[in-house]
Design an enzyme around this catalytic site. Structure first.
Site, PDB file in Angstrom:
ATOM      1  N   GLY A  48     -16.618 -19.193 -20.712  1.00  0.00           N
ATOM      2  CA  GLY A  48     -17.606 -20.125 -21.217  1.00  0.00           C
ATOM      3  C   GLY A  48     -19.054 -19.828 -20.937  1.00  0.00           C
ATOM      4  O   GLY A  48     -19.922 -20.164 -21.728  1.00  0.00           O
ATOM      5  N   GLU A 102     -22.293 -20.766 -14.306  1.00  0.00           N
ATOM      6  CA  GLU A 102     -21.217 -21.521 -14.937  1.00  0.00           C
ATOM      7  C   GLU A 102     -21.735 -22.217 -16.191  1.00  0.00           C
ATOM      8  O   GLU A 102     -22.907 -22.593 -16.250  1.00  0.00           O
ATOM      9  CB  GLU A 102     -20.678 -22.538 -13.930  1.00  0.00           C
ATOM     10  CG  GLU A 102     -19.504 -23.347 -14.357  1.00  0.00           C
ATOM     11  CD  GLU A 102     -18.232 -22.556 -14.600  1.00  0.00           C
ATOM     12  OE1 GLU A 102     -18.169 -21.846 -15.627  1.00  0.00           O
ATOM     13  OE2 GLU A 102     -17.301 -22.670 -13.798  1.00  0.00           O
ATOM     14  N   ASP A 103     -20.864 -22.387 -17.182  1.00  0.00           N
ATOM     15  CA  ASP A 103     -21.268 -23.098 -18.389  1.00  0.00           C
ATOM     16  C   ASP A 103     -21.376 -24.591 -18.126  1.00  0.00           C
ATOM     17  O   ASP A 103     -22.330 -25.241 -18.532  1.00  0.00           O
ATOM     18  CB  ASP A 103     -20.316 -22.820 -19.555  1.00  0.00           C
ATOM     19  CG  ASP A 103     -18.846 -23.128 -19.245  1.00  0.00           C
ATOM     20  OD1 ASP A 103     -18.502 -23.419 -18.081  1.00  0.00           O
ATOM     21  OD2 ASP A 103     -18.033 -23.060 -20.180  1.00  0.00           O
ATOM     22  N   ASP A 106     -17.835 -29.836 -14.212  1.00  0.00           N
ATOM     23  CA  ASP A 106     -17.199 -31.109 -14.581  1.00  0.00           C
ATOM     24  C   ASP A 106     -16.659 -31.746 -13.297  1.00  0.00           C
ATOM     25  O   ASP A 106     -17.376 -32.428 -12.596  1.00  0.00           O
ATOM     26  CB  ASP A 106     -16.098 -30.795 -15.597  1.00  0.00           C
ATOM     27  CG  ASP A 106     -15.564 -32.011 -16.317  1.00  0.00           C
ATOM     28  OD1 ASP A 106     -15.578 -33.102 -15.722  1.00  0.00           O
ATOM     29  OD2 ASP A 106     -15.120 -31.869 -17.456  1.00  0.00           O
ATOM     30  N   LYS A 134     -21.828 -32.645 -15.231  1.00  0.00           N
ATOM     31  CA  LYS A 134     -21.318 -33.994 -15.476  1.00  0.00           C
ATOM     32  C   LYS A 134     -21.190 -34.715 -14.132  1.00  0.00           C
ATOM     33  O   LYS A 134     -20.123 -34.724 -13.531  1.00  0.00           O
ATOM     34  CB  LYS A 134     -19.947 -33.944 -16.155  1.00  0.00           C
ATOM     35  CG  LYS A 134     -19.941 -33.421 -17.563  1.00  0.00           C
ATOM     36  CD  LYS A 134     -18.521 -33.486 -18.123  1.00  0.00           C
ATOM     37  CE  LYS A 134     -18.440 -33.044 -19.545  1.00  0.00           C
ATOM     38  NZ  LYS A 134     -17.048 -33.100 -20.050  1.00  0.00           N
ATOM     39  N   PHE A 155     -16.131 -34.782 -23.837  1.00  0.00           N
ATOM     40  CA  PHE A 155     -15.635 -33.434 -24.101  1.00  0.00           C
ATOM     41  C   PHE A 155     -16.562 -32.783 -25.119  1.00  0.00           C
ATOM     42  O   PHE A 155     -16.842 -33.353 -26.168  1.00  0.00           O
ATOM     43  CB  PHE A 155     -14.200 -33.443 -24.627  1.00  0.00           C
ATOM     44  CG  PHE A 155     -13.653 -32.051 -24.783  1.00  0.00           C
ATOM     45  CD1 PHE A 155     -13.277 -31.321 -23.670  1.00  0.00           C
ATOM     46  CD2 PHE A 155     -13.569 -31.462 -26.033  1.00  0.00           C
ATOM     47  CE1 PHE A 155     -12.800 -30.015 -23.799  1.00  0.00           C
ATOM     48  CE2 PHE A 155     -13.101 -30.161 -26.172  1.00  0.00           C
ATOM     49  CZ  PHE A 155     -12.707 -29.437 -25.052  1.00  0.00           C
ATOM     50  N   ILE A 156     -17.042 -31.573 -24.795  1.00  0.00           N
ATOM     51  CA  ILE A 156     -18.008 -30.898 -25.646  1.00  0.00           C
ATOM     52  C   ILE A 156     -17.564 -29.473 -25.954  1.00  0.00           C
ATOM     53  O   ILE A 156     -16.769 -28.882 -25.212  1.00  0.00           O
ATOM     54  CB  ILE A 156     -19.407 -30.893 -25.015  1.00  0.00           C
ATOM     55  CG1 ILE A 156     -19.371 -30.246 -23.643  1.00  0.00           C
ATOM     56  CG2 ILE A 156     -19.976 -32.297 -24.945  1.00  0.00           C
ATOM     57  CD1 ILE A 156     -20.727 -30.063 -23.013  1.00  0.00           C
ATOM     58  N   ARG A 168     -16.661 -21.365 -29.473  1.00  0.00           N
ATOM     59  CA  ARG A 168     -17.611 -20.773 -28.522  1.00  0.00           C
ATOM     60  C   ARG A 168     -18.837 -20.222 -29.237  1.00  0.00           C
ATOM     61  O   ARG A 168     -19.905 -20.125 -28.668  1.00  0.00           O
ATOM     62  CB  ARG A 168     -16.950 -19.647 -27.725  1.00  0.00           C
ATOM     63  CG  ARG A 168     -15.884 -20.108 -26.767  1.00  0.00           C
ATOM     64  CD  ARG A 168     -15.421 -18.952 -25.876  1.00  0.00           C
ATOM     65  NE  ARG A 168     -14.218 -19.250 -25.149  1.00  0.00           N
ATOM     66  CZ  ARG A 168     -14.152 -19.964 -24.028  1.00  0.00           C
ATOM     67  NH1 ARG A 168     -15.261 -20.473 -23.523  1.00  0.00           N
ATOM     68  NH2 ARG A 168     -13.011 -20.167 -23.423  1.00  0.00           N
TER      69      ARG A 168
END
Length: 178
Positions: A48, A102-103, A106, A134, A155-156, A168
């Protein structure tokens, strides 16, 4: 707002590419001040974070190296709660500053697991850079060092983030339509 359908789900634009790139410039500005004399190893968490890492690296003005690791804790649209180390580091990180790229952070499970592994390999310090954070869903005591944007617990997809491997390649970030 533009909508896209990916597999069986519909998503709508929530963060346009221009806002993403502006956030990355702000993260890079802070890193350029903080890390200028540290010769860090930037570690991109695949899959990601590849787009974030590429755009971030273009904005860094200090000497650094980049490497890649692959870990996973997602299945479909929810976290599995476990981390699997799939591909490791080849570089000697003993005594070095390491920046985990990191993308999205969460629950915090993946990044904290990876941070523990990197510290166990002898890194002097580990910093965390994430495009998206998040805070509402983070279950770990964690405040990333560099955050592009804080977002709600939705959720994205897009800009490197996927739904079962798809989307992606989207330039914008999209939120699941409920």
């Amino acid at each position: 707002m533009a909508r896209v359908k990916v597999l069986d789900k519909e998503f709508e634009t929530s963060i346009p590419e221009a806002s993403i790139l502006k956030s990355i410039e702000q993260v890079a500005d802070k890193m350029n001040k903080d890390l200028a004399d540290k010769d860090p190893l930037m570690v991109c968490v695949l899959n990601g974070a590849f787009m974030f890492a590429a755009d971030l690296m273009k904005n860094l003005s200090f000497p650094c190296q980049i490497s890649f690791v692959k870990v996973a804790s997602y299945s479909g649209t929810s976290s599995t709660g476990t981390i699997k180390h799939l591909i490791g580091l080849n570089e000697d990180i003993a005594g070095r500053t390491v920046v985990l790229i990191e993308d999205i952070v969460d629950t915090g499970i993946t990044i904290m697991g990876l941070k523990a592994q990197v510290l166990g390999m002898g890194a002097k310090e580990v910093k965390i850079a994430t495009m998206l954070f998040k805070p509402e869903s983070c279950t770990k005591e964690l405040v990333p060092d560099y955050v592009g944007m804080s977002i709600p617990n939705d959720f994205i997809i897009g800009y490197g983030l996927d739904y079962d491997g798809y989307a992606r390649n989207l330039r914008d970030i999209y939120t699941l339509v409920k």
